[in-house]
Scaffold this active site. Structure first.
Site, short mmCIF file in Angstrom:
data_model
loop_
_atom_site.label_atom_id
_atom_site.label_comp_id
_atom_site.label_asym_id
_atom_site.label_seq_id
_atom_site.Cartn_x
_atom_site.Cartn_y
_atom_site.Cartn_z
N PHE A 9 0.81 -1.22 0.00
CA PHE A 9 0.00 0.00 0.00
C PHE A 9 0.84 1.26 0.00
CE2 PHE A 9 0.89 -0.39 4.54
CZ PHE A 9 1.10 0.93 4.93
N GLU A 36 -5.07 -4.09 -1.56
CA GLU A 36 -6.50 -3.77 -1.53
C GLU A 36 -6.78 -2.50 -0.74
OE1 GLU A 36 -5.74 -7.23 1.40
OE2 GLU A 36 -4.96 -6.44 -0.50
N SER A 86 5.52 -7.37 4.02
CA SER A 86 6.12 -7.76 5.30
C SER A 86 6.96 -9.04 5.12
CB SER A 86 5.03 -8.00 6.34
OG SER A 86 4.28 -9.16 6.02
N CYS A 141 9.75 0.99 3.89
CA CYS A 141 10.77 0.02 4.29
C CYS A 141 12.16 0.64 4.30
CB CYS A 141 10.74 -1.20 3.37
SG CYS A 141 11.17 -0.84 1.66
#
Length: 360
Positions: A9, A36, A86, A141
């Protein structure tokens, strides 16, 4: 052939384009499964591709959750999959895709460290840390959520200057041009980040600046978190070991260069790291020895430019080929080697079929 990307996202434009730009350029068709949580931008990218003249079916957007992901990972006609998300999900994607005979690159989480040597330009360090730790509400990240000052004097100076700098940060809505960062992505993620702040306090870290309970006037129900600062965080704490993915900066004090070097090297994640110093020899030594995939020298967010490649080590990446650049070309293509000869029967020896081909 047909290849796919599964994207997060937090960068709904950049990361899909890292993938499909190179994949399509080298001759594949591409299936994009975006997050989503913010699917509209990836849809617009596909519309723009078609408006630019790409034939229908070259770039395809498929929405869904784990069901859609598993369909991609197990479909026999999809030959390669790229993923960013993740680490736990990255590991699952890598294992499942590889078990189904696919080439997979799966980029996971991070806990990037910034090492501050005593000779660093502290004014620049503070500005760089504020942007790297709190920009995008820490939801990237390549954020810099851990700072490691070397020596008590550097640590005390950094702490006081960070407190002052954080007081100048403005949290606002995305349309506020003066805001330094906006809300986190969902109410659930806001609760998760605040839960990690609670955890840090419970584990004994000193919460110097508390961003919990922040409320933006006119948007009281928004998912806003103020900037938070911890000091005296230690490597044994779960709040240090795990990725928080929010506007939280942790100070982990080191007494020596070697201690500072060991922290990112021994951490489970190895995405990016930065060192702040005016000592070129120390910087070269650090860059050569640190066990992390991407290194910045006086660069707080060491994302390589596009003609290099992006990729971490350890639990930050599964697979051995990086994103975009020439590594992207390598990932989205297969090597074919052709060995040929055009024999003249009069010159051929009878036993030539038993000899490995040479240049002779």
């Amino acid at each position: 052939g047909v290849v796919a990307g599964i994207t997060p996202f937090n960068f709904p434009g950049m990361i899909p384009m890292w993938m499909f730009g190179v994949a399509i350029a080298v001759g594949n068709t591409f299936i994009l499964k975006p997050s989503e949580r913010d699917p509209s931008l990836p849809v617009r990218l596909a519309e723009l591709m078609m408006e630019a003249g790409a034939p229908a079916g070259v770039l395809n957007v498929v929405h869904g959750d784990k069901t859609a992901v598993d369909a991609i990972l197990t479909h026999p006609l999809i030959h390669a999959v790229s993923f960013v998300g993740s680490s736990d999900i990255a590991h699952y994607v890598y294992q499942t895709g590889a078990a189904n005979h696919k080439r997979v690159q799966a980029m996971g989480g991070a806990k990037n460290h910034g090492i501050v040597l005593p000779d660093a330009d502290m004014d620049q360090v503070v500005k760089d840390l504020a942007g790297a730790a709190f920009g995008s509400a820490g939801e990237r990240c390549m954020a810099l959520p851990v700072v490691v000052p070397v020596g008590a004097k550097a640590a005390d100076t950094l702490r006081e200057r960070m407190i002052a700098e954080m007081q100048t940060l403005r949290v606002g809505v995305s349309t506020d041009a003066g805001a330094h960062y906006g809300p986190v992505v969902t109410a659930q993620h806001k609760a998760r980040v605040e839960g990690w702040i609670d955890k840090g306090v419970a584990e004994g870290a000193e919460l110097v600046v508390d961003g919990r309970g922040f409320s933006l006037q006119g948007h009281e129900n928004g998912y806003f978190i103020g900037p938070s600062l911890f000091d005296h965080v230690t490597p044994e704490m779960e709040a240090y070991k795990e990725e928080i993915f929010g506007p939280v900066l942790q100070i982990v004090r080191a007494e020596t260069f070697e201690q500072a070097l060991a922290l990112p090297s021994q951490h489970q994640y190895g995405n990016g790291v930065a060192i702040f110093t005016q000592n070129g020899r120390a910087a070269r030594d650090f860059a050569a020895r640190v066990n992390v995939g991407m290194v910045g020298i006086n660069v707080p967010i060491p994302v390589p430019v596009a003609y290099h490649t992006f990729g971490g080590w350890k639990r930050s990446a599964f697979g051995d080929i990086n994103q975009h650049g020439m590594e992207g070309v390598r990932f989205w293509t297969k090597t074919k080697t052709v060995t040929a000869r055009w024999p003249d029967s009069a010159l051929e020896h009878a036993d030539s079929a038993f000899v490995i081909p040479t240049m002779g």
